[in-house]
Motif scaffolding. Structure first.
Motif, PDB file in Angstrom:
ATOM      1  N   CYS A 139       6.366  -5.119  -2.607  1.00 32.07           N
ATOM      2  CA  CYS A 139       6.087  -5.292  -1.567  1.00 32.07           C
ATOM      3  C   CYS A 139       5.857  -4.535  -0.546  1.00 32.07           C
ATOM      4  CB  CYS A 139       6.530  -6.760  -0.657  1.00 32.07           C
ATOM      5  SG  CYS A 139       5.965  -8.137  -1.992  1.00 32.07           S
ATOM      6  N   SER A 140       7.693  -3.264  -0.157  1.00 31.97           N
ATOM      7  CA  SER A 140       6.912  -2.680   0.438  1.00 31.97           C
ATOM      8  C   SER A 140       6.315  -1.542  -0.488  1.00 31.97           C
ATOM      9  CB  SER A 140       8.485  -1.774   0.917  1.00 31.97           C
ATOM     10  OG  SER A 140       9.079  -3.197   1.694  1.00 31.97           O
ATOM     11  N   VAL A 141       6.618  -0.608  -1.353  1.00 31.55           N
ATOM     12  CA  VAL A 141       5.673   0.109  -1.569  1.00 31.55           C
ATOM     13  C   VAL A 141       4.046   0.170  -1.120  1.00 31.55           C
ATOM     14  CG1 VAL A 141       5.382   1.848  -3.805  1.00 31.55           C
ATOM     15  CG2 VAL A 141       7.257   0.875  -3.304  1.00 31.55           C
ATOM     16  N   CYS A 142       3.955  -1.314  -2.119  1.00 35.04           N
ATOM     17  CA  CYS A 142       2.484  -1.869  -1.753  1.00 35.04           C
ATOM     18  C   CYS A 142       1.440  -1.295  -0.291  1.00 35.04           C
ATOM     19  CB  CYS A 142       1.886  -2.677  -2.051  1.00 35.04           C
ATOM     20  SG  CYS A 142       2.219  -3.126  -3.996  1.00 35.04           S
ATOM     21  N   VAL A 143       2.834  -1.896   0.650  1.00 33.32           N
ATOM     22  CA  VAL A 143       2.574  -1.443   1.554  1.00 33.32           C
ATOM     23  C   VAL A 143       2.258  -0.064   2.703  1.00 33.32           C
ATOM     24  CG1 VAL A 143       3.449  -1.658   4.349  1.00 33.32           C
ATOM     25  CG2 VAL A 143       2.626  -3.886   2.728  1.00 33.32           C
ATOM     26  N   LEU A 144       3.272   0.746   1.523  1.00 34.37           N
ATOM     27  CA  LEU A 144       3.312   2.062   2.518  1.00 34.37           C
ATOM     28  C   LEU A 144       2.306   1.950   1.156  1.00 34.37           C
ATOM     29  CD1 LEU A 144       7.240   2.426   1.654  1.00 34.37           C
ATOM     30  CD2 LEU A 144       6.098   3.139   3.594  1.00 34.37           C
ATOM     31  N   LEU A 145       2.024   2.574   0.153  1.00 36.52           N
ATOM     32  CA  LEU A 145       0.537   2.975  -0.221  1.00 36.52           C
ATOM     33  C   LEU A 145      -0.792   2.875   0.294  1.00 36.52           C
ATOM     34  CD1 LEU A 145       1.334   2.510  -4.301  1.00 36.52           C
ATOM     35  CD2 LEU A 145       1.362   4.194  -2.892  1.00 36.52           C
ATOM     36  N   LEU A 146      -0.924   1.312   0.334  1.00 42.50           N
ATOM     37  CA  LEU A 146      -2.072   1.264   1.130  1.00 42.50           C
ATOM     38  C   LEU A 146      -2.445   1.466   2.855  1.00 42.50           C
ATOM     39  CD1 LEU A 146      -4.241  -1.143   1.894  1.00 42.50           C
ATOM     40  CD2 LEU A 146      -3.446  -2.711   2.028  1.00 42.50           C
ATOM     41  N   GLN A 147      -1.603   2.277   3.653  1.00 46.33           N
ATOM     42  CA  GLN A 147      -0.987   2.478   4.482  1.00 46.33           C
ATOM     43  C   GLN A 147      -1.358   3.853   4.695  1.00 46.33           C
ATOM     44  OE1 GLN A 147       3.186   3.064   6.106  1.00 46.33           O
ATOM     45  NE2 GLN A 147       2.068   3.319   8.587  1.00 46.33           N
TER      46      GLN A 147
END
Length: 166
Positions: free
Chosen positions: A147-155
């Motif tokens: 989930c955190s990696v997905c948020v970082l990629l989205l950001q």
């Protein structure tokens, strides 16, 4: 006037790390010793969700499982080196969101490293499935990392690949 430590990016990142690590280790302790999942094998929670006991001797999706006993040490050391690098990133970032995500990834990495040292394998137990489809069995640490990696990629994609905004 400076913000209190826990409102600064690094403080928030450390908080995320502590929360993920605590939730991960407490859930695994309960699965092993409260629910006694190793003896039960699998417990149905919902038509699409089970607790299923899996001892993961490899890494994500079973990769590099052929390392045998050396994998325990190799994967633990790599996880801790990655967590240390993430702490440096967390310390340097001005973005609170980045620090929280990086802290959560570090907490997950440390949680899985603790399992490898303690049990020789990572405790995985969340099993989602539906309509003949079955996903890999995972744990709280894995969820926090993904989930955190997905948020970082989205950001990063929303900021145009430039420095993440605060």
């Amino acid at each position: 006037m400076r913000r209190p430590f826990m409102l600064r990016p690094f403080g928030l990142g450390l908080l995320a790390l502590a929360l993920v690590l605590s939730a991960d280790q407490l859930s695994k302790y309960w699965i092993l010793y409260g629910l006694d999942l190793p003896d039960k094998g699998s417990v149905r929670l919902l038509p699409f969700l089970n607790f299923t006991m899996v001892w993961n001797h490899a890494v994500t999706f079973g990769m590099f499982g052929g390392l045998g006993g050396a994998g325990r040490v190799v994967f633990s050391v790599i996880s801790l080196v990655v967590a240390a690098a993430l702490l440096v990133w967390m310390f340097r970032t001005p973005s609170r969101l980045t620090a929280i995500c990086v802290g959560a990834v570090a907490g997950g990495a440390v949680g899985n490293a603790i399992d490898r040292v303690r049990y020789g394998a990572v405790v995985d137990f969340v099993h989602a499935h539906a309509f003949g489809w079955s996903w890999y069995v995972f744990n709280v640490a894995d969820s926090a990392i993904v989930c955190s990696v997905c948020v970082l990629l989205l950001q990063n994609s929303l900021s145009g690949g430039s420095k993440a905004s605060q």
